[in-house]
Design a protein around this motif. Structure first.
Motif, PDB file in Angstrom:
ATOM      1  N   PRO A  99      -4.675   1.765  -4.235  1.00 27.77           N
ATOM      2  CA  PRO A  99      -5.078   0.953  -3.070  1.00 27.77           C
ATOM      3  C   PRO A  99      -6.115  -0.109  -3.394  1.00 27.77           C
ATOM      4  CG  PRO A  99      -4.958   3.268  -2.476  1.00 27.77           C
ATOM      5  CD  PRO A  99      -4.785   3.203  -3.962  1.00 27.77           C
ATOM      6  N   GLU A 100      -7.058   0.215  -4.303  1.00 32.63           N
ATOM      7  CA  GLU A 100      -8.091  -0.764  -4.625  1.00 32.63           C
ATOM      8  C   GLU A 100      -7.509  -1.965  -5.367  1.00 32.63           C
ATOM      9  OE1 GLU A 100      -8.515   2.671  -7.700  1.00 32.63           O
ATOM     10  OE2 GLU A 100      -8.043   2.412  -5.567  1.00 32.63           O
ATOM     11  N   MET A 115      -5.798  -4.123  -2.645  1.00 35.23           N
ATOM     12  CA  MET A 115      -6.786  -4.852  -1.863  1.00 35.23           C
ATOM     13  C   MET A 115      -7.367  -6.024  -2.648  1.00 35.23           C
ATOM     14  SD  MET A 115      -8.143  -5.430   0.975  1.00 35.23           S
ATOM     15  CE  MET A 115      -7.529  -4.004   1.867  1.00 35.23           C
ATOM     16  N   GLU A 116      -7.589  -5.830  -3.937  1.00 37.04           N
ATOM     17  CA  GLU A 116      -8.059  -6.949  -4.755  1.00 37.04           C
ATOM     18  C   GLU A 116      -7.013  -8.057  -4.801  1.00 37.04           C
ATOM     19  OE1 GLU A 116      -9.981  -9.600  -7.256  1.00 37.04           O
ATOM     20  OE2 GLU A 116     -10.752  -7.994  -5.964  1.00 37.04           O
ATOM     21  N   PHE A 167       0.824  -1.213   0.000  1.00 36.26           N
ATOM     22  CA  PHE A 167       0.000   0.000   0.000  1.00 36.26           C
ATOM     23  C   PHE A 167       0.861   1.266   0.000  1.00 36.26           C
ATOM     24  CE2 PHE A 167      -3.037  -3.008   1.985  1.00 36.26           C
ATOM     25  CZ  PHE A 167      -4.132  -2.803   1.157  1.00 36.26           C
ATOM     26  N   TYR A 207      -4.937  -8.799  -2.402  1.00 35.46           N
ATOM     27  CA  TYR A 207      -5.071  -9.504  -1.124  1.00 35.46           C
ATOM     28  C   TYR A 207      -6.271 -10.446  -1.135  1.00 35.46           C
ATOM     29  CZ  TYR A 207      -1.430  -7.087   1.476  1.00 35.46           C
ATOM     30  OH  TYR A 207      -0.214  -6.631   1.929  1.00 35.46           O
ATOM     31  N   ARG A 208      -7.364 -10.005  -1.726  1.00 34.44           N
ATOM     32  CA  ARG A 208      -8.543 -10.870  -1.787  1.00 34.44           C
ATOM     33  C   ARG A 208      -8.241 -12.143  -2.574  1.00 34.44           C
ATOM     34  NH1 ARG A 208     -11.588  -5.835  -1.602  1.00 34.44           N
ATOM     35  NH2 ARG A 208     -11.267  -5.494  -3.835  1.00 34.44           N
ATOM     36  N   ILE A 268      -3.660  -4.467   6.890  1.00 37.67           N
ATOM     37  CA  ILE A 268      -4.327  -4.883   5.650  1.00 37.67           C
ATOM     38  C   ILE A 268      -5.691  -4.205   5.533  1.00 37.67           C
ATOM     39  CG2 ILE A 268      -5.081  -6.830   4.232  1.00 37.67           C
ATOM     40  CD1 ILE A 268      -2.128  -7.006   4.906  1.00 37.67           C
ATOM     41  N   THR A 269      -6.578  -4.513   6.459  1.00 37.54           N
ATOM     42  CA  THR A 269      -7.930  -3.941   6.416  1.00 37.54           C
ATOM     43  C   THR A 269      -8.152  -2.894   7.502  1.00 37.54           C
ATOM     44  OG1 THR A 269      -8.788  -5.730   7.824  1.00 37.54           O
ATOM     45  CG2 THR A 269      -8.893  -6.043   5.426  1.00 37.54           C
ATOM     46  N   PRO A 291      -9.044 -11.365   3.989  1.00 38.89           N
ATOM     47  CA  PRO A 291      -8.021 -10.362   4.298  1.00 38.89           C
ATOM     48  C   PRO A 291      -8.078  -9.909   5.763  1.00 38.89           C
ATOM     49  CG  PRO A 291      -9.017  -9.877   2.177  1.00 38.89           C
ATOM     50  CD  PRO A 291      -9.826 -10.995   2.782  1.00 38.89           C
ATOM     51  N   GLU A 292      -9.266  -9.962   6.343  1.00 39.86           N
ATOM     52  CA  GLU A 292      -9.426  -9.571   7.752  1.00 39.86           C
ATOM     53  C   GLU A 292      -8.716 -10.529   8.704  1.00 39.86           C
ATOM     54  OE1 GLU A 292     -12.673  -7.703   5.412  1.00 39.86           O
ATOM     55  OE2 GLU A 292     -11.836  -9.744   5.518  1.00 39.86           O
TER      56      GLU A 292
END
Length: 317
Positions: free
Chosen positions: A102-103, A106-107, A96, A109-110, A146-147, A120-121
């Motif tokens: 950032p999006e 995050m994708e 990050f 990580y998903r 992460i989240t 991710p949580e």
């Protein structure tokens, strides 16, 4: 759901532009051909390929059989393949902080979470600044870095004895260190650049697991992950002199006052000295710099790159 496609000890497939075109077609089960450091016992790290969904992208990642064989962890080391990031971050960047969208991160990580069958949580990220600081991770840390924001900094090692928590550390030439204690059911993950082995980060991790969980060094299974090899890692004399105490790790370079440094071997010796059995130390045969189209390398890209990541989770039993 992710559909596991193929894993193999031997590399098959294509490289460079042909490989990128192949990935974009989302077709086939061929693994990318990469350069490996020759080992007497054959390849050490396994290439794995997964298709995300029936028509989804193909994601490739690396694993150590020795860690999988403990039966108590899931783990992986990412490659550049299978994400959504673009340009110099293409495509599986997990940072990050390097300028990526950032999006997109995050994708990515998903997608890794889908491979690990987690969220991710469930992940907890280090905050790496080339220290030997180690954090004992608990369920209260889920998602941090992460989240949700971190409430800690300057952490290059993570240890945990709770199942279902995924430890995360970041790399682009530096050395990943994995630790699995099947007796006391504890795990650890660390980042070790040249400052790490100079300060014996591996030994610091062993001591931290001893103090927190009663880990005995001889019970540990460890792995030294993909990182820059001795042929690619040129350093100045002020760095090289700090490794003279590790035999066979420092060699004269081509230029005056330059040296070649073997970080993997230094870390191996540190783990042995800390009491880890030599046969329980797996040393990666893949160099990040030699394979910069496949793995992010700070040196090969002159700093224009994303981040790879190591993931390690203890399973519920």
């Amino acid at each position: 759901m992710a559909e596991k496609c193929f894993s193999a000890h031997l590399c098959q497939g294509m490289t460079g532009k042909a490989e990128k075109k192949y990935i974009n077609r989302k077709a086939g089960y061929c693994l990318v051909q990469i350069k490996r450091i020759k080992r007497a016992d054959g390849p050490v790290v396994i290439q794995n390929r997964i298709r995300l969904g029936e028509q989804g992208d193909v994601l490739e990642y690396l694993t150590f059989p020795t860690l999988e064989e403990t039966g108590m962890v899931k783990h992986l080391f990412t490659t550049r393949l299978g994400g959504v990031s673009r340009g110099e971050f293409s495509s599986m960047s997990l940072s990050f902080t390097r300028g990526d969208e950032p999006e997109n991160v995050m994708e990515n990580y998903r997608r890794i979470a889908e491979v690990l069958e987690c969220k991710p949580e469930d992940m907890v990220a280090a905050h790496q600044t080339h220290t030997t600081n180690i954090r004992k991770v608990t369920s209260a840390d889920r998602g941090k870095g992460i989240t949700t924001p971190r409430d800690y900094e300057n952490i290059d090692g993570l240890i945990c004895n709770e199942p279902g928590i995924v430890l995360v550390t970041y790399f682009a030439d530096c050395v990943p260190l994995y630790f699995v204690d099947p007796v006391h059911r504890a795990i650890g993950l660390a980042h070790s650049g040249w400052r790490g082995p100079a300060a014996e980060m591996g030994a610091c991790m062993v001591r931290a697991m001893q103090e927190a969980y009663g880990t005995e060094p001889e019970d540990l299974y460890t792995a030294i992950g993909p990182s820059i090899c001795v042929d690619c890692y040129e350093v100045s004399e002020d760095v090289a002199v700090q490794f003279k105490r590790f035999p066979g790790t420092v060699f004269r370079g081509k230029a005056q006052g330059k040296y070649q440094l073997n970080l993997q071997e230094a870390n191996r010796q540190i783990l042995c000295k800390a009491g880890v059995k030599e046969e329980r130390i797996s040393v990666s045969d893949i160099c990040t710099c030699c394979n910069s189209e496949y793995l992010f390398s700070h040196r090969a890209s002159k700093g224009r790159r994303g981040n790879l990541a190591a993931f390690l989770e203890m399973l519920y039993i």
